[in-house]
Enzyme design. Structure first.
Site, PDB file in Angstrom:
ATOM      1  N   ASP A  92       0.862  -1.169   0.000  1.00 55.51           N
ATOM      2  CA  ASP A  92       0.000   0.000   0.000  1.00 55.51           C
ATOM      3  C   ASP A  92       0.905   1.227   0.000  1.00 55.51           C
ATOM      4  OD1 ASP A  92      -2.094   1.684   0.065  1.00 55.51           O
ATOM      5  OD2 ASP A  92      -2.826   1.104   2.041  1.00 55.51           O
ATOM      6  N   ASP A 276      -7.920  -7.006   1.598  1.00 54.90           N
ATOM      7  CA  ASP A 276      -6.956  -7.030   2.703  1.00 54.90           C
ATOM      8  C   ASP A 276      -7.619  -6.364   3.891  1.00 54.90           C
ATOM      9  OD1 ASP A 276      -6.517  -4.125   1.716  1.00 54.90           O
ATOM     10  OD2 ASP A 276      -5.399  -4.223   3.601  1.00 54.90           O
ATOM     11  N   CYS A 314     -14.107 -25.532  11.713  1.00 55.20           N
ATOM     12  CA  CYS A 314     -12.837 -24.963  11.233  1.00 55.20           C
ATOM     13  C   CYS A 314     -11.724 -25.997  11.315  1.00 55.20           C
ATOM     14  CB  CYS A 314     -12.477 -23.738  12.066  1.00 55.20           C
ATOM     15  SG  CYS A 314     -10.921 -22.954  11.584  1.00 55.20           S
ATOM     16  N   CYS A 316      -8.404 -25.110  11.057  1.00 53.35           N
ATOM     17  CA  CYS A 316      -7.121 -24.426  11.261  1.00 53.35           C
ATOM     18  C   CYS A 316      -6.320 -25.136  12.350  1.00 53.35           C
ATOM     19  CB  CYS A 316      -7.325 -22.951  11.607  1.00 53.35           C
ATOM     20  SG  CYS A 316      -7.703 -22.628  13.345  1.00 53.35           S
ATOM     21  N   CYS A 319      -7.966 -24.670  15.887  1.00 48.99           N
ATOM     22  CA  CYS A 319      -9.193 -25.433  16.129  1.00 48.99           C
ATOM     23  C   CYS A 319      -8.957 -26.940  16.111  1.00 48.99           C
ATOM     24  CB  CYS A 319     -10.261 -25.042  15.122  1.00 48.99           C
ATOM     25  SG  CYS A 319     -10.898 -23.372  15.408  1.00 48.99           S
ATOM     26  N   HIS A 345      -6.233 -18.369  13.586  1.00 45.49           N
ATOM     27  CA  HIS A 345      -7.603 -18.788  13.289  1.00 45.49           C
ATOM     28  C   HIS A 345      -8.324 -17.748  12.425  1.00 45.49           C
ATOM     29  CE1 HIS A 345     -11.740 -20.155  13.801  1.00 45.49           C
ATOM     30  NE2 HIS A 345     -12.031 -18.904  14.111  1.00 45.49           N
TER      31      HIS A 345
END
Lengths: 384, 384
Positions: A92, A276, A314, A316, A319, A345
């Protein structure tokens, strides 16, 4: 042949799935780009991002210019090498940060004078200096320097900022092309420059900006800026409803700074390809987790002995292993692992959401899926 | 047949290499045990510890009793399940913590009254309550509740504390045996209890304590406490020189709270098998890294553009990827990844040091290796 390419794989209403090719790899879109403001996605290791399937990440020219300095990043071989992220990176331009500084700035047609938030030193950003900074950083995609205004700004201010942003896009392009021989990134790879469509919540300013920028140059992609900065959600969705018609179909559209799960889904259905947001890591450090049933504040007493994962659907790395009870204990005890697990997560949640949307676009089921997803997310936030 | 076993694989002078078998796996010794005071090795994920070759870790009964509560840990299935560490765990009894509280304690033969450092609530630890707390936690190895005194304490105080610790060892054992039917850990696995040899820097108190404890019971291992708590290094080494002769050869010896790389090497040559210390993670969060050439403070300006890893001979996940320049940037910017990388490097450094020592014991080369290692470590700390 260009090092940058965008191919559309599927469409579903206004939504598109595609592949954005960059010198450092491909990005399957729609995609969420985790934010590594200071050349690190806060609390996470690049290897964790790779394992979660992140393809492209963000860094910030304003912050890296001030610390450690874009000259140092260049000396160390550029951003990819410095932070050990081998995939695509977007920087950015710093417009949002400079215009967000509470005081101490002077805006002229030439550029913006401001004081460093770190040491108070006076700095001057122009479209040209911002291109040079981003060349030093060497990200795959650079963003133009733009004039950002509050979301509810009235038309005169919005027009002024939008028109200045367009003139600055031309100056960024000029500097980019003037330095073409030396404009490959710090690691020798080509860079792309995206302009940013501004215009606040005023549709005719947005369409005017989109058309003017499209006519100016055959850009590799477009940023849509100045949304999710304080305006009402319907106003943002309204702009997204109309803006796609004024942008070339075959170029990726990046909705800057967005967002939350619901915003990402709403924007994907309206044809946005890239996102983003700092929310997943910032919220993660504050103890808030995204779940299919809305947000969960892990510090609440009710999770004290809850053996369930943050979100039972989930997969991930948090989790798959840890209970709410354990993660709550980590937060109550201010342990870094708590920040790590919730950041991981939340980033995984948005990456996974974009992947699922991509799949639903391909199978032509995006609308039904998104309605059902949003209904559950909005209705059951107290059902944890 | 016991679930706990210690077999000696090799010897080199007083040093031994061996294998300590527990219900949750084997520990090749000498071994460094990373410290997870609050059921998390600060800044690290269990998967990182496994990847580094950590086998046994530590947690603390005092801290976990206060937060989140040993009853909660038991309800959640015990410490292994709660923190997702499938390997062996040892819990320190809290003696060191309670006796380190600056005020607010009353020591009697029965136990110690103190105020929680978290909420000021009054608590009373006795040898018996500490056993029950550690049964709730369910670690493989529990430590007795002991009376800890400053390192330089004169003989009368040291004798008083040592003799009380011996009486408390007997009471811990009594409670442990009384509750034998229910004394398996929270996950149903058997637990072992180690006594702690005290006696300060007074050799005859140490030998007396070692002999009395050895005669009391056939323990699965012995703690050596009250060292590295303010005494001079030669005093600690002197005690380690003599204590092994008074402990059974076939049981592991755990030097509590030690240590730094040089201390670990000095203690291994004197027959110590197990170590723990918060230094690698605490120093890591403060920006200090262990290297073969001494300690390195990553915040120093000289590392601003240093492309080298922390230690060029290190194969940890930090040194394999990141430059000093990048890690310094992370610390200057107060980024969590900086804390992670230095903690990881420092823990890896001590794990690796113990592994190397084990190898040198097996090959009969420990003395030459340790002399060379210590000479380099002590001589070149400014050569970074």
């Amino acid at each position: 042949m260009s090092s940058f390419l965008f191919t559309i794989a599927g469409e579903c209403g206004a939504a598109r799935s595609g592949v954005f090719t960059t010198p450092h790899g491909e990005v399957a879109t729609p995609a969420f780009m985790p934010v590594g403001t200071l050349a690190t996605v806060k609390a996470l290791d690049p290897s964790e991002l790779t394992a979660m399937g992140a393809t492209m990440i963000l860094a910030n020219a304003y912050h890296l210019h001030l610390r450690p300095g874009d000259d140092l990043v260049k000396e160390m071989g550029g951003l990819h090498r410095f932070m050990r992220w081998d995939g695509p990176i977007l920087t950015d331009s710093g417009g949002f940060q400079v215009f967000s500084l509470p005081t101490l700035r002077k805006i002229t047609e030439e550029g913006v004078e401001f004081q460093s938030h770190i040491d108070g030193s006076r700095r001057f950003f122009t479209p040209e200096t911002v291109i040079r900074i981003q060349q030093n950083l060497g990200a795959d995609v650079m963003m133009q320097f733009d004039h950002v205004i509050p979301g509810q700004s009235e038309e005169n201010l919005a027009r002024d900022a939008s028109e200045r942003s367009i003139r600055w896009a031309a100056r960024c392009l000029g500097e980019f092309e003037r330095t073409a021989a030396e404009s490959s990134g710090a690691d020798g790879q080509p860079q792309a420059l995206f302009p940013i469509v501004q215009g606040g919540i005023h549709a005719h300013l947005r369409s005017e900006a989109a058309r003017t920028l499209t006519d100016m140059h055959d850009w590799h992609g477009f940023g849509i800026g100045g949304l999710s900065v304080g305006e009402e959600k319907p106003a943002m969705y309204g702009i997204l409803d109309m803006i796609g018609d004024h942008l070339p179909r075959g170029r990726p559209r990046y909705l800057m700074g967005v967002g939350f799960p619901e915003d990402i889904i709403e924007a994907i259905t309206r044809g946005v390809d890239l996102f983003d947001c700092v929310a997943p890591t910032r919220m993660g450090r504050n103890g808030a987790a995204f779940t299919r049933d809305g947000r969960l504040n892990i510090k609440r007493a009710e999770y004290r002995n809850d053996p369930r994962p943050l979100d039972e659907a989930c997969d991930c790395a948090a989790c798959a292993r840890f209970s709410r009870a354990y993660i709550r204990h980590l937060f109550v005890s201010d342990e870094i692992l708590g920040h790590r697990l919730l950041s991981l997560h939340n980033v995984h949640f948005l990456l996974s959401l974009a992947r699922t949307a991509r799949h639903e676009i391909s199978s032509g089921n995006l609308d039904a899926w998104s309605l059902e997803w949003l209904a559950r997310y909005h209705s059951t936030s107290s059902a944890q």
